[in-house]
Design a protein around this motif. Structure first.
Motif, PDB file in Angstrom:
ATOM      1  N   HIS A  38      91.688 -21.887  32.509  1.00 49.43           N
ATOM      2  CA  HIS A  38      91.678 -20.740  31.608  1.00 49.43           C
ATOM      3  C   HIS A  38      92.636 -21.057  30.458  1.00 49.43           C
ATOM      4  CE1 HIS A  38      89.971 -18.568  35.086  1.00 49.43           C
ATOM      5  NE2 HIS A  38      90.933 -19.150  35.778  1.00 49.43           N
ATOM      6  N   THR A  39      92.493 -20.401  29.353  1.00 46.36           N
ATOM      7  CA  THR A  39      93.370 -20.666  28.217  1.00 46.36           C
ATOM      8  C   THR A  39      94.008 -19.395  27.686  1.00 46.36           C
ATOM      9  OG1 THR A  39      91.487 -20.541  26.689  1.00 46.36           O
ATOM     10  CG2 THR A  39      92.137 -22.736  27.483  1.00 46.36           C
ATOM     11  N   HIS A  40      95.267 -19.516  27.307  1.00 49.30           N
ATOM     12  CA  HIS A  40      96.013 -18.426  26.690  1.00 49.30           C
ATOM     13  C   HIS A  40      96.774 -19.045  25.521  1.00 49.30           C
ATOM     14  CE1 HIS A  40      98.345 -14.537  26.839  1.00 49.30           C
ATOM     15  NE2 HIS A  40      99.161 -15.291  26.109  1.00 49.30           N
ATOM     16  N   TYR A  41      96.255 -18.836  24.300  1.00 50.88           N
ATOM     17  CA  TYR A  41      96.818 -19.489  23.124  1.00 50.88           C
ATOM     18  C   TYR A  41      97.786 -18.568  22.384  1.00 50.88           C
ATOM     19  CZ  TYR A  41      93.115 -22.957  23.714  1.00 50.88           C
ATOM     20  OH  TYR A  41      92.281 -23.923  24.206  1.00 50.88           O
ATOM     21  N   LEU A  42      98.851 -19.189  21.863  1.00 55.95           N
ATOM     22  CA  LEU A  42      99.819 -18.486  21.039  1.00 55.95           C
ATOM     23  C   LEU A  42      99.650 -18.909  19.582  1.00 55.95           C
ATOM     24  CD1 LEU A  42     102.970 -18.847  23.328  1.00 55.95           C
ATOM     25  CD2 LEU A  42     101.290 -16.992  23.274  1.00 55.95           C
ATOM     26  N   ASN A  43     100.176 -18.107  18.677  1.00 52.75           N
ATOM     27  CA  ASN A  43     100.043 -18.365  17.243  1.00 52.75           C
ATOM     28  C   ASN A  43     100.607 -19.729  16.868  1.00 52.75           C
ATOM     29  OD1 ASN A  43     100.809 -18.266  14.307  1.00 52.75           O
ATOM     30  ND2 ASN A  43      99.878 -16.240  14.478  1.00 52.75           N
ATOM     31  N   SER A  44      99.860 -20.472  16.063  1.00 49.76           N
ATOM     32  CA  SER A  44     100.258 -21.840  15.720  1.00 49.76           C
ATOM     33  C   SER A  44     101.452 -21.914  14.788  1.00 49.76           C
ATOM     34  CB  SER A  44      99.076 -22.584  15.088  1.00 49.76           C
ATOM     35  OG  SER A  44      98.717 -22.007  13.845  1.00 49.76           O
ATOM     36  N   ALA A  45     101.865 -20.778  14.199  1.00 53.10           N
ATOM     37  CA  ALA A  45     103.018 -20.773  13.295  1.00 53.10           C
ATOM     38  C   ALA A  45     104.331 -20.522  14.026  1.00 53.10           C
ATOM     39  CB  ALA A  45     102.831 -19.718  12.210  1.00 53.10           C
ATOM     40  N   LEU A  46     104.296 -20.343  15.338  1.00 48.28           N
ATOM     41  CA  LEU A  46     105.518 -20.000  16.074  1.00 48.28           C
ATOM     42  C   LEU A  46     106.567 -21.105  16.041  1.00 48.28           C
ATOM     43  CD1 LEU A  46     104.254 -18.134  19.274  1.00 48.28           C
ATOM     44  CD2 LEU A  46     105.340 -17.162  17.239  1.00 48.28           C
ATOM     45  N   HIS A  47     106.132 -22.351  15.810  1.00 48.80           N
ATOM     46  CA  HIS A  47     107.119 -23.439  15.773  1.00 48.80           C
ATOM     47  C   HIS A  47     108.100 -23.274  14.612  1.00 48.80           C
ATOM     48  CE1 HIS A  47     104.097 -24.794  12.890  1.00 48.80           C
ATOM     49  NE2 HIS A  47     105.003 -25.607  12.378  1.00 48.80           N
ATOM     50  N   ASN A  48     107.760 -22.404  13.653  1.00 47.57           N
ATOM     51  CA  ASN A  48     108.666 -22.116  12.534  1.00 47.57           C
ATOM     52  C   ASN A  48     109.694 -21.038  12.872  1.00 47.57           C
ATOM     53  OD1 ASN A  48     107.391 -23.909  10.705  1.00 47.57           O
ATOM     54  ND2 ASN A  48     105.789 -22.392  10.344  1.00 47.57           N
ATOM     55  N   TYR A  49     109.522 -20.376  14.023  1.00 46.28           N
ATOM     56  CA  TYR A  49     110.389 -19.262  14.399  1.00 46.28           C
ATOM     57  C   TYR A  49     110.786 -19.430  15.868  1.00 46.28           C
ATOM     58  CZ  TYR A  49     107.913 -17.486  10.316  1.00 46.28           C
ATOM     59  OH  TYR A  49     107.352 -17.352   9.067  1.00 46.28           O
ATOM     60  N   LEU A  50     111.903 -20.101  16.095  1.00 49.07           N
ATOM     61  CA  LEU A  50     112.272 -20.473  17.461  1.00 49.07           C
ATOM     62  C   LEU A  50     112.486 -19.267  18.370  1.00 49.07           C
ATOM     63  CD1 LEU A  50     114.641 -23.518  16.908  1.00 49.07           C
ATOM     64  CD2 LEU A  50     112.204 -23.498  17.480  1.00 49.07           C
TER      65      LEU A  50
END
Length: 206
Positions: A38-50
């Motif tokens: 199963h997959t649960h994806y998070l926003n790809s821009a989160l690496h900019n906001y630790l």
């Protein structure tokens, strides 16, 4: 959330929690290999906001665990405490410094990086200006200075799962005033990375 069921020999199910930057590619490989994931994806821009990355990743893992699901994490070393989080949740992650390494392989990644590449994927290209200005502000001169200080060109990576994002990539390159190059990438290395992580997680307890 998407579900792919292994057939005809069922394996224990896993829930992959991770960055949505390569969601199309990951979904295609899960389907191709009939992995029971199963997959649960998070926003790809989160690496900019630790802080947000920490909060949302841990929250997602906790939610899956409360449902009795066994998780595997699709992230690189995107947070300085990433390994602590994995240990705390008794899980493991895909091997690789970041998603580009997972896609290209380390040697190919380093070759381009040493030449000054900034790697651009479809998802980032499509959200480029608001994502960049949210991080660095609205002063174009400052943004360009930041990019020019460490990069010589934008390298747009095109996978078999991409739509045509040529115009978005061109606009992104213009925005930071860097030349644009293209590179076609297959999914062979990403497939190995995912298969390894899934195998390690299935073999681990709990």
């Amino acid at each position: 959330m998407k579900t792919f069921t292994l057939n005809p020999e069922p394996q224990p199910a896993l829930t992959l929690v991770g960055c949505g930057i390569l969601r199309k590619e990951v979904d295609r490989l899960i389907e191709k290999n009939h992995w029971n994931v199963h997959t649960h994806y998070l926003n790809s821009a989160l690496h900019n906001y630790l802080n947000r990355l920490s909060t949302e990743l841990n929250q997602a893992l906790e939610e899956r665990e409360k449902l009795g699901e066994k998780t595997v994490v699709f992230y690189g070393s995107c947070h300085p405490l990433m390994e602590n989080y994995l240990e705390g949740h008794h899980t493991c992650r895909t091997q690789g410094q970041n998603c580009i390494v997972m896609l290209l392989g380390y040697e190919r990644f380093m070759q381009e990086l040493e030449q000054g590449a900034y790697f651009l994927l479809e998802d980032w290209a499509l959200t480029w200006e608001p994502m960049i200005t949210a991080c660095f502000g609205n002063n174009n001169a400052v943004v360009r200075e930041i990019f020019h200080s460490s990069h010589k060109y934008i390298l747009a990576l095109r996978t078999p799962c991409n739509s045509d994002f040529t115009s978005a990539a061109e606009a992104a390159a213009r925005f930071v005033d860097l030349p644009l190059r293209w590179q076609d990438v297959d999914l062979s290395h990403l497939e190995l990375v995912l298969a390894d992580a899934i195998q390690r997680r299935l073999a681990a307890e709990p």
